[in-house]
Scaffold this motif. Structure first.
Motif, PDB file in Angstrom:
ATOM      1  N   LYS A 134     -10.632   3.501   5.890  1.00 42.44           N
ATOM      2  CA  LYS A 134      -9.556   4.048   5.061  1.00 42.44           C
ATOM      3  C   LYS A 134      -9.697   3.500   3.642  1.00 42.44           C
ATOM      4  O   LYS A 134      -9.692   2.291   3.418  1.00 42.44           O
ATOM      5  CB  LYS A 134      -8.191   3.682   5.648  1.00 42.44           C
ATOM      6  CG  LYS A 134      -7.049   4.220   4.793  1.00 42.44           C
ATOM      7  CD  LYS A 134      -5.734   4.296   5.538  1.00 42.44           C
ATOM      8  CE  LYS A 134      -4.596   4.647   4.589  1.00 42.44           C
ATOM      9  NZ  LYS A 134      -3.340   4.941   5.241  1.00 42.44           N
ATOM     10  N   ASP A 136      -4.402  10.534   5.130  1.00 43.10           N
ATOM     11  CA  ASP A 136      -5.238   9.338   4.956  1.00 43.10           C
ATOM     12  C   ASP A 136      -6.606   9.785   4.454  1.00 43.10           C
ATOM     13  O   ASP A 136      -7.164  10.771   4.958  1.00 43.10           O
ATOM     14  CB  ASP A 136      -5.462   8.621   6.296  1.00 43.10           C
ATOM     15  CG  ASP A 136      -4.268   7.808   6.725  1.00 43.10           C
ATOM     16  OD1 ASP A 136      -3.275   7.760   5.980  1.00 43.10           O
ATOM     17  OD2 ASP A 136      -4.340   7.225   7.822  1.00 43.10           O
ATOM     18  N   TRP A 178       1.957  -1.383   0.850  1.00 41.71           N
ATOM     19  CA  TRP A 178       0.643  -0.960   0.354  1.00 41.71           C
ATOM     20  C   TRP A 178       0.128  -2.038  -0.590  1.00 41.71           C
ATOM     21  O   TRP A 178       0.734  -2.319  -1.622  1.00 41.71           O
ATOM     22  CB  TRP A 178       0.743   0.384  -0.372  1.00 41.71           C
ATOM     23  CG  TRP A 178      -0.597   0.932  -0.765  1.00 41.71           C
ATOM     24  CD1 TRP A 178      -1.145   0.907  -2.012  1.00 41.71           C
ATOM     25  CD2 TRP A 178      -1.562   1.573   0.091  1.00 41.71           C
ATOM     26  NE1 TRP A 178      -2.404   1.478  -1.995  1.00 41.71           N
ATOM     27  CE2 TRP A 178      -2.675   1.904  -0.714  1.00 41.71           C
ATOM     28  CE3 TRP A 178      -1.594   1.886   1.449  1.00 41.71           C
ATOM     29  CZ2 TRP A 178      -3.798   2.543  -0.199  1.00 41.71           C
ATOM     30  CZ3 TRP A 178      -2.726   2.520   1.964  1.00 41.71           C
ATOM     31  CH2 TRP A 178      -3.796   2.840   1.138  1.00 41.71           C
ATOM     32  N   VAL A 218       0.107   8.227  -4.582  1.00 42.18           N
ATOM     33  CA  VAL A 218      -1.277   8.123  -4.119  1.00 42.18           C
ATOM     34  C   VAL A 218      -1.830   6.735  -4.430  1.00 42.18           C
ATOM     35  O   VAL A 218      -1.715   6.252  -5.561  1.00 42.18           O
ATOM     36  CB  VAL A 218      -2.152   9.188  -4.835  1.00 42.18           C
ATOM     37  CG1 VAL A 218      -3.610   9.063  -4.402  1.00 42.18           C
ATOM     38  CG2 VAL A 218      -1.627  10.583  -4.552  1.00 42.18           C
ATOM     39  N   GLY A 219      -2.416   6.116  -3.430  1.00 39.04           N
ATOM     40  CA  GLY A 219      -3.083   4.834  -3.636  1.00 39.04           C
ATOM     41  C   GLY A 219      -4.519   4.942  -3.172  1.00 39.04           C
ATOM     42  O   GLY A 219      -4.775   5.473  -2.081  1.00 39.04           O
ATOM     43  N   GLY A 224       4.588  -1.963  -3.346  1.00 39.01           N
ATOM     44  CA  GLY A 224       3.935  -0.695  -3.027  1.00 39.01           C
ATOM     45  C   GLY A 224       4.207  -0.339  -1.569  1.00 39.01           C
ATOM     46  O   GLY A 224       4.157  -1.205  -0.701  1.00 39.01           O
ATOM     47  N   ARG A 225       4.532   0.942  -1.338  1.00 40.16           N
ATOM     48  CA  ARG A 225       4.893   1.336   0.024  1.00 40.16           C
ATOM     49  C   ARG A 225       3.912   2.351   0.579  1.00 40.16           C
ATOM     50  O   ARG A 225       3.407   3.214  -0.136  1.00 40.16           O
ATOM     51  CB  ARG A 225       6.300   1.938   0.035  1.00 40.16           C
ATOM     52  CG  ARG A 225       7.376   0.890  -0.227  1.00 40.16           C
ATOM     53  CD  ARG A 225       8.748   1.395   0.111  1.00 40.16           C
ATOM     54  NE  ARG A 225       9.069   2.607  -0.591  1.00 40.16           N
ATOM     55  CZ  ARG A 225       9.283   3.785  -0.005  1.00 40.16           C
ATOM     56  NH1 ARG A 225       9.191   3.904   1.301  1.00 40.16           N
ATOM     57  NH2 ARG A 225       9.605   4.831  -0.717  1.00 40.16           N
ATOM     58  N   GLY A 226       3.656   2.213   1.899  1.00 43.10           N
ATOM     59  CA  GLY A 226       2.830   3.186   2.594  1.00 43.10           C
ATOM     60  C   GLY A 226       3.688   3.979   3.558  1.00 43.10           C
ATOM     61  O   GLY A 226       4.914   3.826   3.578  1.00 43.10           O
ATOM     62  N   ARG A 227       3.061   4.826   4.364  1.00 40.84           N
ATOM     63  CA  ARG A 227       3.807   5.596   5.365  1.00 40.84           C
ATOM     64  C   ARG A 227       4.361   4.650   6.421  1.00 40.84           C
ATOM     65  O   ARG A 227       3.859   3.551   6.622  1.00 40.84           O
ATOM     66  CB  ARG A 227       2.882   6.615   6.043  1.00 40.84           C
ATOM     67  CG  ARG A 227       2.563   7.819   5.191  1.00 40.84           C
ATOM     68  CD  ARG A 227       1.698   8.799   5.981  1.00 40.84           C
ATOM     69  NE  ARG A 227       2.408   9.403   7.099  1.00 40.84           N
ATOM     70  CZ  ARG A 227       2.066   9.266   8.376  1.00 40.84           C
ATOM     71  NH1 ARG A 227       1.026   8.551   8.726  1.00 40.84           N
ATOM     72  NH2 ARG A 227       2.779   9.849   9.319  1.00 40.84           N
ATOM     73  N   SER A 282       7.173  -0.056  -7.453  1.00 45.10           N
ATOM     74  CA  SER A 282       6.425   1.022  -6.801  1.00 45.10           C
ATOM     75  C   SER A 282       6.437   2.207  -7.760  1.00 45.10           C
ATOM     76  O   SER A 282       7.491   2.517  -8.343  1.00 45.10           O
ATOM     77  CB  SER A 282       7.125   1.386  -5.486  1.00 45.10           C
ATOM     78  OG  SER A 282       6.896   2.743  -5.148  1.00 45.10           O
ATOM     79  N   THR A 283       5.289   2.832  -7.949  1.00 47.54           N
ATOM     80  CA  THR A 283       5.247   3.989  -8.863  1.00 47.54           C
ATOM     81  C   THR A 283       6.158   5.101  -8.356  1.00 47.54           C
ATOM     82  O   THR A 283       6.755   5.829  -9.141  1.00 47.54           O
ATOM     83  CB  THR A 283       3.806   4.512  -9.043  1.00 47.54           C
ATOM     84  OG1 THR A 283       3.263   4.803  -7.755  1.00 47.54           O
ATOM     85  CG2 THR A 283       2.941   3.510  -9.784  1.00 47.54           C
ATOM     86  N   ASN A 284       6.284   5.233  -7.029  1.00 45.80           N
ATOM     87  CA  ASN A 284       7.202   6.256  -6.485  1.00 45.80           C
ATOM     88  C   ASN A 284       8.642   5.964  -6.907  1.00 45.80           C
ATOM     89  O   ASN A 284       9.389   6.864  -7.279  1.00 45.80           O
ATOM     90  CB  ASN A 284       7.137   6.287  -4.957  1.00 45.80           C
ATOM     91  CG  ASN A 284       6.010   7.158  -4.426  1.00 45.80           C
ATOM     92  OD1 ASN A 284       5.010   7.361  -5.114  1.00 45.80           O
ATOM     93  ND2 ASN A 284       6.153   7.662  -3.210  1.00 45.80           N
ATOM     94  N   GLY A 308      -4.469   6.652   0.575  1.00 42.38           N
ATOM     95  CA  GLY A 308      -3.423   7.349   1.327  1.00 42.38           C
ATOM     96  C   GLY A 308      -2.404   7.954   0.378  1.00 42.38           C
ATOM     97  O   GLY A 308      -2.416   7.691  -0.830  1.00 42.38           O
ATOM     98  N   VAL A 309      -1.539   8.766   0.963  1.00 42.51           N
ATOM     99  CA  VAL A 309      -0.534   9.493   0.189  1.00 42.51           C
ATOM    100  C   VAL A 309       0.832   9.255   0.813  1.00 42.51           C
ATOM    101  O   VAL A 309       0.987   9.347   2.037  1.00 42.51           O
ATOM    102  CB  VAL A 309      -0.832  11.013   0.218  1.00 42.51           C
ATOM    103  CG1 VAL A 309       0.264  11.792  -0.516  1.00 42.51           C
ATOM    104  CG2 VAL A 309      -2.206  11.312  -0.383  1.00 42.51           C
ATOM    105  N   GLN A 363       1.421  -3.089  -8.212  1.00 48.18           N
ATOM    106  CA  GLN A 363       2.764  -2.858  -7.669  1.00 48.18           C
ATOM    107  C   GLN A 363       3.183  -4.108  -6.897  1.00 48.18           C
ATOM    108  O   GLN A 363       2.380  -4.704  -6.158  1.00 48.18           O
ATOM    109  CB  GLN A 363       2.759  -1.674  -6.695  1.00 48.18           C
ATOM    110  CG  GLN A 363       2.291  -0.364  -7.301  1.00 48.18           C
ATOM    111  CD  GLN A 363       2.359   0.786  -6.288  1.00 48.18           C
ATOM    112  OE1 GLN A 363       3.121   1.718  -6.448  1.00 48.18           O
ATOM    113  NE2 GLN A 363       1.549   0.708  -5.254  1.00 48.18           N
TER     114      GLN A 363
HETATM  115  C1  BTN Z   1      -0.347   5.373   3.290  1.00 42.34           C
HETATM  116  O1  BTN Z   1      -1.499   5.658   3.598  1.00 42.34           O
HETATM  117  O2  BTN Z   1       0.379   4.710   4.043  1.00 42.34           O
HETATM  118  C2  BTN Z   1       0.202   5.850   1.978  1.00 42.34           C
HETATM  119  C3  BTN Z   1      -0.045   4.871   0.871  1.00 42.34           C
HETATM  120  C4  BTN Z   1       0.503   5.339  -0.465  1.00 42.34           C
HETATM  121  C5  BTN Z   1       0.424   4.247  -1.515  1.00 42.34           C
HETATM  122  C6  BTN Z   1       0.776   4.764  -2.882  1.00 42.34           C
HETATM  123  S1  BTN Z   1       0.343   3.630  -4.164  1.00 42.34           S
HETATM  124  C7  BTN Z   1       1.208   4.591  -5.314  1.00 42.34           C
HETATM  125  C8  BTN Z   1       2.472   5.069  -4.636  1.00 42.34           C
HETATM  126  N1  BTN Z   1       3.516   4.079  -4.764  1.00 42.34           N
HETATM  127  C9  BTN Z   1       3.851   3.541  -3.597  1.00 42.34           C
HETATM  128  O3  BTN Z   1       4.713   2.639  -3.426  1.00 42.34           O
HETATM  129  N2  BTN Z   1       3.155   4.102  -2.618  1.00 42.34           N
HETATM  130  C10 BTN Z   1       2.233   5.101  -3.130  1.00 42.34           C
END
Ligand code: BTN
Length: 273
Positions: A132, A125, A73, A154-155, A65-68, A38-40, A135-136, A62
């Motif tokens: 959609k 969002d 993600w 941000v994705g 990758g994680r979302g809220r 994950s970039t985060n 998201g952030v 990723q």
């Molecule tokens: C959402 O709407 O749930 C937020 C999604 C955010 C995804 C981005 S992709 C880059 C960064 N790295 C992650 O693991 N998540 C965010």
């Protein structure tokens, strides 16, 4: 870029991004990877090691990758935008929710330069024609009552095919889209990246010069929920109500059927009409 990543015509390129970059702070240090968890997560390690404000981590894909709200993600290789930006604003943790609006404002502005009408659904969002597209995920590191740093992850679905979204997301895929689906043409990912970074830099300057109220004004202009009937889902509570809009702290306020106003801090708000 990691050596095993296949060469693609449309690969992300730090050089191509830099050519289009006018941002002063954001992107002054750019790391580009073929694949990361994950970039985060990568940026968190860099932040702990003292990375400077404006450091950017970009990836072609990723694996985690994680979302809220603990969601994952979908992050397929070579088609979308996955980025995390490190900021070290001189604000307290309470100001962080409004501060994070810089990210959705910048994404919405970047999308508009591709001719699409982007809107924002609380908290961050990004929607185009009610679908959609991005998201952030904002992460904070706090020491005592001080905010140490903020990571804005941000994705954005730029060129992913709709059938891939449906295969990965199931039913939820019907509520999602890519900018290519909506614009009817390929989206240049390097141009999108530079545009996002330039707008993010501009919104950060607005915040520094004019404060949170200026972000809130801009955010409210792009908000799609205010005035509508909505459903709110918080940890164990779900209720319907009327969206009153975002307050000065960046939380969303919804009036329930008894006329009581609820401040939504970390839940999900979705329109019912
Ligand atoms: C959402 O709407 O749930 C937020 C999604 C955010 C995804 C981005 S992709 C880059 C960064 N790295 C992650 O693991 N998540 C965010």
């Amino acid at each position: 870029m990691s050596p095993e990543a296949p060469v693609m015509q449309d690969s992300l390129s730090i050089e191509l991004i830099r050519r289009q970059l006018s941002a002063r702070t954001v992107g002054r240090q750019i790391y580009l990877f073929g694949e990361v968890s994950s970039t985060n997560a990568v940026l968190r390690q860099l932040a702990k090691a003292g990375a400077r404000e404006g450091t950017l981590v970009l990836a072609e894909s990723q694996t985690a990758g994680r979302g809220r709200q603990g969601k994952s993600w979908f992050s397929p290789y070579g088609v979308n935008f996955y980025a995390s930006v490190l900021l070290r604003p001189a604000i307290g943790p309470k100001e962080a929710p409004v501060f994070s609006f810089v990210a959705s404002l910048a994404v919405a502005d970047a999308i508009r330069t591709f001719g699409l009408p982007a809107a924002i659904k609380w908290p961050n969002d990004i929607l185009v024609e009610r679908k959609k597209v991005g998201g952030v995920l904002a992460e904070l590191a706090v020491s005592g009552d001080r905010l140490d740093y903020v990571i804005l992850g941000v994705g954005v679905n730029l060129n992913v095919e709709h059938k891939a979204l449906l295969a990965a997301l199931g039913e939820a895929g019907h509520a999602a889209a890519s900018l290519r689906d909506l614009a009817g043409r390929d989206i240049d990912r390097n141009a999108f990246t530079a545009s996002f970074l330039n707008f993010l830099d501009e919104w950060l300057q607005v915040f520094r010069a004019q404060g949170a109220e200026a972000l809130l004004r801009a955010w409210r202009d792009r908000d799609i929920l205010t005035g509508r009937r909505v459903e709110v889902r918080e940890e164990s509570v779900t209720f319907d109500g009327r969206a009153l809009g975002v307050d000065a702290e960046g939380h969303f306020v919804v009036e329930d059927s008894r006329g009581r106003a609820h401040q939504v801090i970390a839940g999900e708000v979705r329109p019912l009409n």
